[in-house]
Design an enzyme around this catalytic site. Structure first.
Site, short mmCIF file in Angstrom:
data_model
loop_
_atom_site.label_atom_id
_atom_site.label_comp_id
_atom_site.label_asym_id
_atom_site.label_seq_id
_atom_site.Cartn_x
_atom_site.Cartn_y
_atom_site.Cartn_z
N PRO A 187 -5.83 44.79 19.72
CA PRO A 187 -6.53 44.56 18.45
C PRO A 187 -7.29 43.22 18.49
O PRO A 187 -6.77 42.23 19.02
CB PRO A 187 -5.42 44.52 17.41
CG PRO A 187 -4.23 45.16 18.04
CD PRO A 187 -4.37 44.97 19.52
N ALA A 218 -6.61 39.26 16.20
CA ALA A 218 -5.28 39.52 15.63
C ALA A 218 -4.22 38.62 16.24
O ALA A 218 -3.03 38.82 16.04
CB ALA A 218 -4.91 40.98 15.84
N LEU A 275 -3.61 38.27 19.47
CA LEU A 275 -3.02 38.82 20.69
C LEU A 275 -3.85 38.50 21.94
O LEU A 275 -3.65 39.10 23.01
CB LEU A 275 -2.81 40.33 20.56
CG LEU A 275 -1.93 40.77 19.38
CD1 LEU A 275 -1.76 42.28 19.36
CD2 LEU A 275 -0.56 40.10 19.41
N GLY A 276 -4.78 37.58 21.80
CA GLY A 276 -5.46 37.02 22.98
C GLY A 276 -6.58 37.86 23.55
O GLY A 276 -6.87 37.77 24.74
N SER A 277 -7.25 38.67 22.71
CA SER A 277 -8.29 39.54 23.27
C SER A 277 -9.50 38.76 23.78
O SER A 277 -10.10 39.14 24.80
CB SER A 277 -8.72 40.62 22.27
OG SER A 277 -9.48 40.06 21.25
N SER A 278 -9.87 37.67 23.13
CA SER A 278 -11.07 36.94 23.60
C SER A 278 -10.80 36.30 24.96
O SER A 278 -11.62 36.39 25.88
CB SER A 278 -11.56 35.90 22.58
OG SER A 278 -10.67 34.81 22.52
N ALA A 279 -9.62 35.71 25.13
CA ALA A 279 -9.30 35.10 26.43
C ALA A 279 -9.21 36.17 27.51
O ALA A 279 -9.71 35.99 28.63
CB ALA A 279 -7.98 34.34 26.33
N ALA A 280 -8.58 37.31 27.17
CA ALA A 280 -8.44 38.38 28.16
C ALA A 280 -9.81 38.91 28.59
O ALA A 280 -10.01 39.29 29.75
CB ALA A 280 -7.57 39.51 27.60
N ASP A 285 -3.92 30.86 26.08
CA ASP A 285 -4.29 32.29 26.06
C ASP A 285 -4.88 32.74 27.39
O ASP A 285 -4.49 33.78 27.93
CB ASP A 285 -5.30 32.57 24.93
CG ASP A 285 -4.69 32.42 23.54
OD1 ASP A 285 -3.55 31.94 23.44
OD2 ASP A 285 -5.36 32.78 22.56
C1 MEV Z 1 -3.93 30.82 19.71
O1 MEV Z 1 -3.56 32.01 20.39
C2 MEV Z 1 -2.93 29.74 19.97
C3 MEV Z 1 -3.19 28.42 19.25
O2 MEV Z 1 -2.09 27.57 19.56
C4 MEV Z 1 -4.48 27.76 19.67
C5 MEV Z 1 -4.44 27.24 21.10
O3 MEV Z 1 -3.38 27.07 21.67
O4 MEV Z 1 -5.54 26.97 21.62
C6 MEV Z 1 -3.21 28.60 17.74
#
Ligand code: MEV
Length: 329
Positions: free
Chosen positions: A106, A109, A111-116, A157
């Site tokens: 999702p 949300a 769950l890290g979709s942009s980094a993935a 992420d």
């Molecule tokens: C976001 O997935 C995690 C945060 O700690 C931001 C970050 O670590 O860059 C909120």
């Protein structure tokens, strides 16, 4: 010839936000992925179709031609172009690319979709162009793209998406990560509030608490540090009761720094009321997802109670591989 790469999403079990202030997070890669399919074009255009972002367009000679999602799409795709251009700079030649991005994580949300997405692009391009980039380099390139989206990301992420597994992450450590090896899957249920949130905004909410109450904030960080140390022990001992209580205390701190939300609080309270060991927001908060620690035999009852209060319930397992890429003829 084309390359298909896939990079996992993530759950932060402990330490979101505090990880930005050099505390250690405990983070797990999940078996939900972003997939990138990449092939070479005859011309020098970069054509990106992101089903995930609902945007399609062509970058050609420094100009953007939208195919779907209008000119706004350019802004959404720009962080991906940053990552693509960084890989092409290593390659040393300009090439045209067709890139198709899809995902079962999702979006927006927690769950890290942009980094993935960035991680899968860097790994996929490395494979297509036979660059043999190490995971360390892939991770660094993906981080650049995260900086464009979130301004001051901790890097947690992109790192978990690159390496997979269950990790301790501290941006101040030389190698940043230490693997946490356990012989069981931590039994978690995820509930998506359905309220999208923006990581940069959430990080700035916490920053304003830090700026206004620096001494108090340092106390919060000190308490978090104790939670983290106890959580490591509880995970190693497989003491779910203790782990759940620690999640609840961590949630209290996240509420204190302003990043919970009414939807998250409702889900957390229902989960605890229905017998879960513990529950907290995961990721940046303000919406996004809640995670709850619940015995496998109770999880489906909890799912029934919780599903009317959220957009989606997800069950996940740990991904142990991190990013992968393969050539498909
Ligand atoms: C976001 O997935 C995690 C945060 O700690 C931001 C970050 O670590 O860059 C909120």
């Amino acid at each position: 010839m084309k390359v298909i790469s896939r990079a996992p999403g993530k759950l932060i079990l402990f330490g979101e936000h505090f990880v930005v202030y050099d505390k250690t997070a405990i983070v797990m890669a999940i078996d939900r992925y972003v997939y990138s399919t990449i092939s070479l074009r005859k011309d020098k255009d970069i054509h990106i179709n992101s089903e995930t972002l609902g945007v399609e367009g062509v970058f050609s000679n420094g100009k953007y031609r939208p195919r779907k999602g209008g000119m706004e799409g350019k802004e959404k795709l720009q962080p991906l172009m940053k990552c693509i251009n960084a890989v092409l700079a290593i390659y040393g030649k300009r090439v045209g690319l067709n890139i198709q991005i899809s995902s079962d994580i999702p979006v927006a949300a927690g769950l890290g979709s942009s980094a993935a997405t960035a991680v899968s692009l860097a790994a996929g391009l490395s494979e297509l162009l036979e660059l043999g980039l190490s995971k360390e380099v892939i991770n660094r390139l993906a981080y650049e793209s995260e900086v464009m989206i979130h301004y001051t990301p901790s890097g947690v992420d992109n790192t978990i998406s690159t390496y997979g597994g269950l990790l301790r992450y501290n941006k101040g450590w030389k190698n940043k990560i230490r693997r946490l090896r356990i012989k069981y899957d931590i039994p978690l249920l995820i509930a998506d509030t359905g309220r999208p949130r923006n990581t940069g905004v959430q990080v700035s909410i916490v920053r304003s608490i830090y700026n206004n109450f620096p001494k108090l904030f340092l106390e919060i960080l000190r308490v978090y540090d104790k939670i983290y140390r106890n959580a490591i022990n509880a995970i190693k001992k497989r003491d779910l009761k203790e782990l759940g209580l620690l999640m609840n205390i961590n949630q209290g701190l996240l509420s204190a720094v302003g990043v919970s939300s009414i939807e998250l609080d409702i889900l957390v309270n229902i989960a605890l009321d229905r017998g879960a060991y513990g529950a907290k927001l995961t990721g940046a908060g303000g919406g996004g997802c809640m995670i709850t620690l619940v015995d496998k035999d109770r999880a489906h009852d909890l799912e029934k109670s919780i599903s009317k209060y959220c957009k989606e319930v997800l069950f996940v397992s740990t991904d142990n591989k991190g990013v992968t890429a393969k050539i498909v003829k």
